[in-house]
Design an enzyme around this catalytic site. Sequence first.
Site, PDB file in Angstrom:
ATOM      1  N   LYS B  22      18.606  -1.717 -15.298  1.00  9.03           N
ATOM      2  CA  LYS B  22      18.870  -3.057 -15.826  1.00  9.03           C
ATOM      3  C   LYS B  22      18.374  -3.167 -17.272  1.00  9.03           C
ATOM      4  CE  LYS B  22      17.874  -6.828 -13.211  1.00  9.03           C
ATOM      5  NZ  LYS B  22      18.885  -7.896 -13.095  1.00  9.03           N
ATOM      6  N   ARG B  92      12.140  -9.694 -13.645  1.00  6.22           N
ATOM      7  CA  ARG B  92      12.959  -8.991 -12.652  1.00  6.22           C
ATOM      8  C   ARG B  92      12.605  -7.511 -12.603  1.00  6.22           C
ATOM      9  NH1 ARG B  92      17.286 -12.526 -14.663  1.00  6.22           N
ATOM     10  NH2 ARG B  92      18.214 -13.651 -12.888  1.00  6.22           N
ATOM     11  N   GLY B 101      18.484  -6.205  -4.496  1.00  7.15           N
ATOM     12  CA  GLY B 101      17.830  -7.072  -3.519  1.00  7.15           C
ATOM     13  C   GLY B 101      16.604  -6.481  -2.867  1.00  7.15           C
ATOM     14  N   MET B 103      13.756  -5.444  -4.382  1.00  5.43           N
ATOM     15  CA  MET B 103      12.470  -5.809  -4.953  1.00  5.43           C
ATOM     16  C   MET B 103      12.478  -7.279  -5.386  1.00  5.43           C
ATOM     17  SD  MET B 103      11.434  -2.348  -6.879  1.00  5.43           S
ATOM     18  CE  MET B 103      13.027  -2.198  -7.638  1.00  5.43           C
ATOM     19  N   ARG B 336      26.238  -3.188 -15.070  1.00  2.75           N
ATOM     20  CA  ARG B 336      25.889  -1.928 -14.403  1.00  2.75           C
ATOM     21  C   ARG B 336      27.163  -1.342 -13.796  1.00  2.75           C
ATOM     22  NH1 ARG B 336      22.499  -4.691  -9.427  1.00  2.75           N
ATOM     23  NH2 ARG B 336      24.250  -5.810  -8.506  1.00  2.75           N
ATOM     24  N   HIS B 455      21.262  14.765  22.278  1.00  2.91           N
ATOM     25  CA  HIS B 455      22.257  15.804  22.496  1.00  2.91           C
ATOM     26  C   HIS B 455      23.660  15.288  22.206  1.00  2.91           C
ATOM     27  CE1 HIS B 455      25.062  18.153  25.065  1.00  2.91           C
ATOM     28  NE2 HIS B 455      24.344  19.171  24.599  1.00  2.91           N
ATOM     29  N   SER B 764      23.221  34.083   6.628  1.00 10.12           N
ATOM     30  CA  SER B 764      23.597  32.676   6.688  1.00 10.12           C
ATOM     31  C   SER B 764      22.355  31.894   7.086  1.00 10.12           C
ATOM     32  CB  SER B 764      24.716  32.462   7.709  1.00 10.12           C
ATOM     33  OG  SER B 764      25.006  31.091   7.802  1.00 10.12           O
ATOM     34  N   CYS B 831      24.618  27.399   7.212  1.00  4.73           N
ATOM     35  CA  CYS B 831      25.439  26.827   8.265  1.00  4.73           C
ATOM     36  C   CYS B 831      24.708  25.756   9.055  1.00  4.73           C
ATOM     37  CB  CYS B 831      25.966  27.921   9.186  1.00  4.73           C
ATOM     38  SG  CYS B 831      24.647  28.818  10.029  1.00  4.73           S
ATOM     39  N   TYR B 851      28.431  30.251  -0.410  1.00  2.30           N
ATOM     40  CA  TYR B 851      29.165  29.170   0.247  1.00  2.30           C
ATOM     41  C   TYR B 851      28.229  28.302   1.071  1.00  2.30           C
ATOM     42  CZ  TYR B 851      28.811  31.747   4.649  1.00  2.30           C
ATOM     43  OH  TYR B 851      28.333  32.375   5.757  1.00  2.30           O
TER      44      TYR B 851
END
Lengths: 874, 874
Positions: B22, B92, B101, B103, B336, B455, B764, B831, B851
């Site tokens: 801000k 603020r 909202g 704080m 913003r 589960h 992996s 994974c 990956y």
Amino acid sequence: MAKYIYLFKEGNKNMRDLLGGKGANLAEMTKLGLPVPQGFIVTTEACISYYENDEKINKNLINQINQAIKNLENISGKEFGNAKNPLLVSVRSGSRASMPGMMDTVLNLGINDEVTEGLAKMTNNPRFAYDSYRRFIQMFADVVMEYPKENFEHFFEELKEKKGIKNDNDLTTDDLKEVVKHYKENYRKLAGKDFPTDAKEQLIEAIKAVFRSWNNDRAIVYRRLNNIPSSWGTAVNIQEMVYGNMGETSGSGVAFTRNPATGEDELYGEYLINAQGEDVVAGIRTPEEIRVLKKIMPEVYNEFYIYAKRLENHYLDMQDMEFTVEKGKLYMLQTRSGKRTANAAIKIAVDLFNEKKITKEEAIMLVNPNQLDSLLHPTFELDSLKQGNIISTGLAASPGAATGKIFFTASDAIAAYEKGEKNIILTRLETSPEDIEGMNVAVGILTLRGGMTSHAAVVARGMGKSAVCGSGDLSLNEDNKTIKTKDGQIFKEGDYISLDGSTGNVYSGKIKTTKAEISGDFKTFMSWVDEIRDFSIRANADSPNDAKIAKEFGAEGIGLCRTEHMFFEEKRIEAFRKMILSDNQKEREVALGIILPYQQKDFEELFREMESYPVVIRYLDPPLHEFLPKEEIEIQKLAKDFNVDIDILKNRIEDLKEFNPMMGHRGCRLAITYPEIAIMQTKAVIEAAITVTKEGKKVIPEIMIPLIGDKNELKYIVDIVKATADKAIEKANVKLEYIVGTMIEIPRACVLADEIAEYADFFSFGTNDLTQMTYGFSRDDAGKFLNDYYKKNIFEFDPFEKIDINGVGALIELGVKKGKSIKPNLEIGICGEHGGEATSIEFCYKIGMNYVSCSPYRVPIAKLAAAQAKIKRS
Amino acid sequence: MAKYIYLFKEGNKNMRDLLGGKGANLAEMTKLGLPVPQGFIVTTEACISYYENDEKINKNLINQINQAIKNLENISGKEFGNAKNPLLVSVRSGSRASMPGMMDTVLNLGINDEVTEGLAKMTNNPRFAYDSYRRFIQMFADVVMEYPKENFEHFFEELKEKKGIKNDNDLTTDDLKEVVKHYKENYRKLAGKDFPTDAKEQLIEAIKAVFRSWNNDRAIVYRRLNNIPSSWGTAVNIQEMVYGNMGETSGSGVAFTRNPATGEDELYGEYLINAQGEDVVAGIRTPEEIRVLKKIMPEVYNEFYIYAKRLENHYLDMQDMEFTVEKGKLYMLQTRSGKRTANAAIKIAVDLFNEKKITKEEAIMLVNPNQLDSLLHPTFELDSLKQGNIISTGLAASPGAATGKIFFTASDAIAAYEKGEKNIILTRLETSPEDIEGMNVAVGILTLRGGMTSHAAVVARGMGKSAVCGSGDLSLNEDNKTIKTKDGQIFKEGDYISLDGSTGNVYSGKIKTTKAEISGDFKTFMSWVDEIRDFSIRANADSPNDAKIAKEFGAEGIGLCRTEHMFFEEKRIEAFRKMILSDNQKEREVALGIILPYQQKDFEELFREMESYPVVIRYLDPPLHEFLPKEEIEIQKLAKDFNVDIDILKNRIEDLKEFNPMMGHRGCRLAITYPEIAIMQTKAVIEAAITVTKEGKKVIPEIMIPLIGDKNELKYIVDIVKATADKAIEKANVKLEYIVGTMIEIPRACVLADEIAEYADFFSFGTNDLTQMTYGFSRDDAGKFLNDYYKKNIFEFDPFEKIDINGVGALIELGVKKGKSIKPNLEIGICGEHGGEATSIEFCYKIGMNYVSCSPYRVPIAKLAAAQAKIKRS
């Protein structure tokens, strides 16, 4: 090109790593000019290369073997395969560390039909020649070809039966010729080809067999038990045969330079006339004491005596020697440091120092720390033991002898104890945390189920109490309170039995025990250890009584006082269960308030006992469900006592159950959800410290928060502890210092030890849990598969016994380094069971810890290991 | 000395870290010459220093505040506390990341009795003045002093009641004077002193209050949910008040430069005449659409429109602005980047690129990867949804909408599925591994018990199926097969219900769903992502169907195919149970032989689906007891089926139980004790690959061994796998390549990754287990205490959602480094569930992995995160 072969005359005793112990010592004896039948050594590197090369022998090695044979033929003046002047050799394994009987041996190698005939003529002893041939075929088939022994033994036994003969020696030459004939045929059937007559071929195969025997099952087990890495490999010793079985002026013997049982300075050993070394070991005839030799061949005895003394003075240690006399001529076949009892080890070390032959440091290096264990527990008096009858044998779960009356429940045991009964053997199917108090009042524990890592075994070892576990041949009747043996004997409550936790034997009746104590040579020896050592040894002790024992054994503080058992005593457990089952802080605080004075009193006694020594107190660690009853009947009782609905109670107990309790709501996590527990424990510690300080005694409390994985956990609890403690100290207006530290037992804590060190006054590595988390298996469950791991040579040792230096050790080292990067003087120790194990202690010392903490009964072992670690480093 | 204060004119938009979002934007608007009421910003560093300094404000900051007030008085020409020309300010919060909202805010600061009077005169509006005063006291008491609101609200409501008034605006000036009087008295009672009249004192306290609010409960939760570190702190913005409530030519509004719901390029917002900004937000009166302003004050509208466009072009993103009109003059109070729906985010990004305002890279950075989730699951059609009645609300456990008939057991579900029923909602108290097949045939899962990590929740997310868990307000009658709602409605087997796994709502009846697809702007956007991205994204898929979805969403291979569910289908589970319960290898091999063809067929379908893409197949991982029945009745059935004594069966099941199953006999440990399992799985994989290869399709099988902690484990299994595979390939005479690698999911494997890499073709990282072991807590059990951790600010985020970069991440990085030290081209991926989370993906990319693999439904999210990671690095 690598040199894979050394002649005896090319080596020396410092080449153990390359030549193996046996080889290096044969070389050394050669160098000293002792009469050693000559030969050569295939190095351990050749063995390693064999394994790297898919268990094949390379060309280079074969060439070197051929050259070595030529050299040996030159030295001996004999020739491989020459019937008139045959060279026969023995092929023996020999690794860096002594592994007696673990690997394979082949004798009389080089023999075949012609050589046997030649040998018969030369020795004028055809029976001897054919017996040697028969033995060789049998050994070769067994060791080299790995054919089951029965293939040969059956025929041999049948022949003896047919002839009505009991003793092998009564077989005639013709009998033996028939045996040889049959063996060769049998071999051809099994192998699909003739028995090899070429000495070189025999030799190559025998060498390969010795290499292979490095990885046989018993060798793997032996290595694991003795911390020998499989990567070392074995050397192979090829040595010209000499014969102790050439008549009355021949013979074989083994001897020690000192008495290996007592340590007395006297030649001690056995001699067998007209026999080979194998016969002495095999026990076919009973050997005579060594002094017989003095009578029958005094010159030989004198010569041997001189060599023995010379070898002891050369090696500066008691020697174990093998020798053979061939027609009045002495040959030395082996020397090595002799195995000995713990008592003998200490006496020899002290004597050698007193004889001014060795320094204190050398004396210290002569005793194996693990061996001391047998000196640190009660033992049965030998005369009394002879009267005992073994009624069962279980696992030797926790060492020491104990005798007492049997009781079948913890509460019965406690009741008896409170009535004054001091000799209680708690006998259970298996134990659980609820039995702790019962175990605590017992002198020994016997369980019918469970292994070496069962609750009973682990707790008993921690308490230093004798325990035999998994005595499955007993049956227990809980209703009648009796145990029944296999053969139907019944023992009821109050009957005497005796346990030997070092052997697993259970005896009927009372057997006198002798308490362990440190006196005489042992005391002298330990004083040298303390003089040299620069690494502190503390003990794990949960009670003032444990602390007392720890001090007697020389502990320099308490490295771990587990407070959980302080919650288990009858009055406390009720309050603690109230705390667990209540759903608001107020009620919890009231319940904890009931426990506080008891716990404070425990700490007061502990602090008095450990005056001027640090006492590390670990805050509550186990998950709460461990404190709740498990049996229906107990739950009903609790519901009644607490006046709550049984279903509500059961639900609450169910809620507290965990899928993986080890990775659940325990350790510091309890103090974070229930800070009131940490506050109560802090009050108990600090008020106790204040009381004892006011008595004029110095108190050094070290508060330890378990299971920290993140700096914020520690910060949160340390803030609470310090606020509570400082308030109490200020109010009491005494001078009292305390520190607050943490256990490092979670991998993440090692990785982030620098962050954690900001809030910790000390670290104590909890290597039990750290090992479990780092490997990802729990000790309780790993029992199911670790045996397969050992069998398949996947693991070489049990990481719960010995710190896994490469893996867990790397994390520990990282933790130490990171901790010290923030606080260079951070006090660091370990308090896992590894704290009593020699190689682990050496590791802790090397990486810069300040102390280890172990079971009170292992303090002298730890001290010795620490002193040795220092000597090794300097 | 640190500079803790910046005037608006001293800052700019790049100073977010220091000035907060801000503040930086107020400074930027000032710089751009927009009409911004002036003020100053207390930096985030001041906040950090406040926390480091035990929540105290230091002298230096106070001095700088005083100086800043003077500067602001000069700029505004007004004066703090001067009744004739009073300076009033708002206070603020404003952190680096927007936390709307979360704080605290204080308005009208600087007011007191005299200033109120002055204000009344100046504005000729005494009611306004006293209302402002009343509000300020109330806000100050609430926010700064933290007195419970009731202390003030009660009186206010009573007064309204006494006066018979409903609307606050109907209170007269005199009423408000009475309110002020009462408030001040009330304040005195609570505080023990008068309400502070000094503006500077008010200000210091308000600033401290904003600092404190950084650590209020809702801010902590918000930060955790949005990955905002607590170390950032908040800035505080002090700004001259302007008033939108000064009559018909005044007002307040909020507006977006584009439509935040659809992304349309149109000014979108609301305006409220004669009101303060708070009134717009509070909803006391209904605001008008922004175009109303165009009619009533066209110049103001035009001016605002120009600013809006200018700001969007300046920030190159859609802006969310607040403004106030005071007596016809426009003031900009905030700008913003605006929050927007996923659809809007994509449209705006694509439009801005098409408008040639931004590059593709910038467009990619405009969309939050996590937001895409809502576009990747089925949703209810809005019209149809309106007809649905919510019958229960549980946890939004696995996103997506589903509608179908309810079935209450896995076997009922399977039976219905086999009869052709394609819309099944499996409804259970809770699920267990035995329910997997039932879950697999269902479109949605509803459970009455269990949380986000139960589960049902974990498996459903893995399968990409909608799930609502823990719907505790329903009751289930297992015998009648019905569920009953709170208000008594009963649903029986076969009745329709609908689930929204994104909200947790459960509806009665059928609701139409729309399938997710990637089309239009989304498709365009994803094509840019693929263009930029240089990091591969695979999917976790256990079945050919999963694989199909994964390919539709753009997966470039299967990173994890768990084979365990392949053992659960009816015919297989019976054989597998036989295998588990038999005690010799022969029997086990027979049982496995029955499963082999089924498993092979599964793999064939998978390979066909994933033609030319790598498929990582993980060998059996869970402990064997998971495959055995748990209920008495099932055990009885099994005993009957297998014709074994029930007690023997129970004993065997008991034997297999584990104390800590996660750390038990599972993963590679199974293949070591039962190599026949690995052999069977290898045959299934390789024979399947051979079959599909022969069809002319390219197959890339990657066999993955789980839970490796030691190189010897891997070597042992790799040898078995390769021997089996090579034999099959040789026999089939096809050209087929496969690789064998391992999961790295045990801390020890990270530490010793160099040793392990010798035997692995790929790594992996299994970050789920690795996180559990590294932290030492299990996901299932941690639920019991992690909430306390969040509440007490000990943990900022859930390490199971987002990789713990400092701890677990350090081990991963070590593993990658050590692995590559041995094999520089080692293929490395992850994974665990982290593979679908943006910050974790960025981490994996940075440390050099090849990956990530994630749920099929998260593939586009992962791709976007990967593209953003690349852009951020370059």
